[in-house]
Write an enzyme that holds these catalytic residues in place. Structure first.
Site, PDB file in Angstrom:
ATOM      1  N   LYS A  14       7.325  10.679  21.175  1.00  0.00           N
ATOM      2  CA  LYS A  14       7.985  10.797  19.943  1.00  0.00           C
ATOM      3  C   LYS A  14       9.353  10.002  19.979  1.00  0.00           C
ATOM      4  O   LYS A  14      10.278  10.304  20.549  1.00  0.00           O
ATOM      5  CB  LYS A  14       8.238  12.076  19.503  1.00  0.00           C
ATOM      6  CG  LYS A  14       9.014  12.462  18.164  1.00  0.00           C
ATOM      7  CD  LYS A  14       9.057  13.629  17.716  1.00  0.00           C
ATOM      8  CE  LYS A  14       9.708  13.963  16.257  1.00  0.00           C
ATOM      9  NZ  LYS A  14      11.136  13.948  16.312  1.00  0.00           N
ATOM     10  N   SER A  39      10.803  13.686  22.316  1.00  0.00           N
ATOM     11  CA  SER A  39      11.837  13.599  21.625  1.00  0.00           C
ATOM     12  C   SER A  39      13.186  13.490  22.462  1.00  0.00           C
ATOM     13  O   SER A  39      13.322  12.688  23.164  1.00  0.00           O
ATOM     14  CB  SER A  39      12.094  14.592  20.341  1.00  0.00           C
ATOM     15  OG  SER A  39      12.920  14.311  19.471  1.00  0.00           O
ATOM     16  N   ASP A  98      15.774   4.290  33.081  1.00  0.00           N
ATOM     17  CA  ASP A  98      16.351   3.164  33.053  1.00  0.00           C
ATOM     18  C   ASP A  98      17.357   2.832  33.999  1.00  0.00           C
ATOM     19  O   ASP A  98      17.605   1.653  34.240  1.00  0.00           O
ATOM     20  CB  ASP A  98      16.308   2.731  31.524  1.00  0.00           C
ATOM     21  CG  ASP A  98      15.515   2.460  30.782  1.00  0.00           C
ATOM     22  OD1 ASP A  98      14.152   2.826  31.314  1.00  0.00           O
ATOM     23  OD2 ASP A  98      15.405   2.222  29.556  1.00  0.00           O
TER      24      ASP A  98
END
Length: 392
Positions: free
Chosen positions: A327, A302, A313
């Site tokens: 998740k 999460s 990224d």
């Protein structure tokens, strides 16, 4: 007649409670939907009334309505969307307060099986050797098949000093994939679980280490404080350890990531019938540009994955360890007037490069498997080696 009117009244009150958060939407669409929806509620009333009047044994209206709510939410086939009776909601709040009697593990439903997300650091669950991905088949001999997650939490909590036995099924390694999963009992003595969410220390003269165990209110600022403290102690590079961190508040994920990313977006959030909302870095925190390694494993879920995805990224640091939990959805908790609550999945999240990692997880840049047969922390050792190479 009085009983019948009372039953109808309870159903109508329940209906108003459940729809309270979306009244504007409901009345906006009432003309188109009211006939079919009222017919469905009429059917529910008729069935409740039939059971109350004619079932072979006496029934309790609260039990019937709770069952109806549970069935409605279970039909969504979403393990993260649940009704929390008052005691279960209280248990959840206790955990966010940071103190309760129990064994110190975070659980979820995965493929309809009660599963350990992660043991919490320095708790009985961790010392007993429980791992992310362990399936809990029974608690004190009671099968967990079809057991609501909140009931399982209640069974594992208890007075410090008392014992609970978990029957665990553990998947074998890829090398042993032909073998059946191992099943065994684990006896665990409950303790008072008092959580310290942020801890730090110097691992070498130049490498600072920060362990974050859960994303509760305020941890983003705490991370900033720890970075400043470690910097004064000589830190020129940092390790952020998110292993076995089950997540927490979305807002704190943004703040934690903002300690290491100075511009752009941390995560994109998509609610139903709305455009994606892009959450930028938090301007109230000054990011460090020092070399960074993030440690993750199968218990990193999460909010941990939001931070990991943002770092990966943005090519801001190196991700070391094992694939994360996977998740990629966000829950909202809606308290109701009787002390209960509904925890409802309200959005999906995407990494800055629009990756949806639900049930997929995030692959590390450098994979280092956990080795239970050694006391050495090989993942941490690799993180230190990577940073030493960058500093030299």
């Amino acid at each position: 007649m009085f009983k019948k009117n009372r039953t109808l009244g309870i159903i109508l009150i329940l209906f108003m409670l459940v729809t309270a958060g979306s009244v504007g939407f409901f009345f906006h669409k009432a003309q188109a939907n009211q006939v079919s929806e009222l017919n469905m509620f009429k059917k529910l009333f008729v069935i409740v009334d039939l059971v109350k009047r004619s079932y072979v044994e006496e029934t309790d209206i609260d039990t019937l309505l709770t069952g109806a709510i549970d069935g409605m939410l279970e039909s969504l086939d979403d393990p993260y969307t649940v009704y929390l009776p008052p005691r279960d909601f209280e248990n959840m709040q206790e955990e966010f307060d940071g103190k309760y009697g129990g064994i110190g593990i975070v659980i979820t439903m995965k493929d309809k099986q009660l599963t350990v997300v992660s043991p919490i650091t320095e708790t009985p669950g961790e010392r007993a050797g429980l791992e992310g991905g362990d399936m809990i088949m029974a608690i004190d001999g009671v099968s967990t098949k079809d057991m609501p997650m909140e009931e399982a939490v209640g069974m594992m909590k208890g007075e410090p000093g008392t014992e609970v036995t978990l029957t665990i099924k553990r998947k074998v390694s890829e090398e042993e994939s032909a073998k059946e999963p191992k099943e065994f009992d684990v006896d665990i003595v409950r303790e008072e679980i008092e959580l310290s969410y942020v801890n730090s220390e110097m691992k070498t003269d130049k490498i600072g280490y920060i362990r974050l165990s859960q994303f509760i209110d305020g941890v983003g600022e705490e991370i900033a404080t720890e970075i400043e403290k470690l910097h004064k102690e000589g830190a020129e590079a940092y390790i952020l350890d998110l292993r076995n961190n089950p997540g927490g508040l979305l807002s704190e994920a943004s703040k934690v990531a903002s300690n290491f990313i100075d511009k752009g977006f941390v995560v994109h959030v998509k609610e139903r019938q709305r455009e994606k909302t892009s959450i930028p870095v938090y301007s109230g925190i000054t990011a460090t540009d020092a070399p960074l390694v993030i440690l993750v494993n199968g218990g990193s879920a999460s909010a941990s994955e939001i931070v990991t995805g943002a770092i990966q990224d943005n090519e801001r640091g190196v991700i070391v360890g094992e694939k994360t939990f996977g998740k990629g959805v966000v829950q909202s908790v809606i308290p109701l007037s009787d002390g209960s609550a509904v925890k409802l999945t309200t959005a999906k999240y995407y990494t800055p490069k629009d990756r949806f990692i639900h049930h997929q997880g995030i692959e590390p840049d450098v994979e280092v498997k956990y080795n239970p047969d050694t006391e050495a922390d090989e993942q941490l050792d690799e993180a230190i080696k990577i940073l030493e190479d960058k500093l030299n």
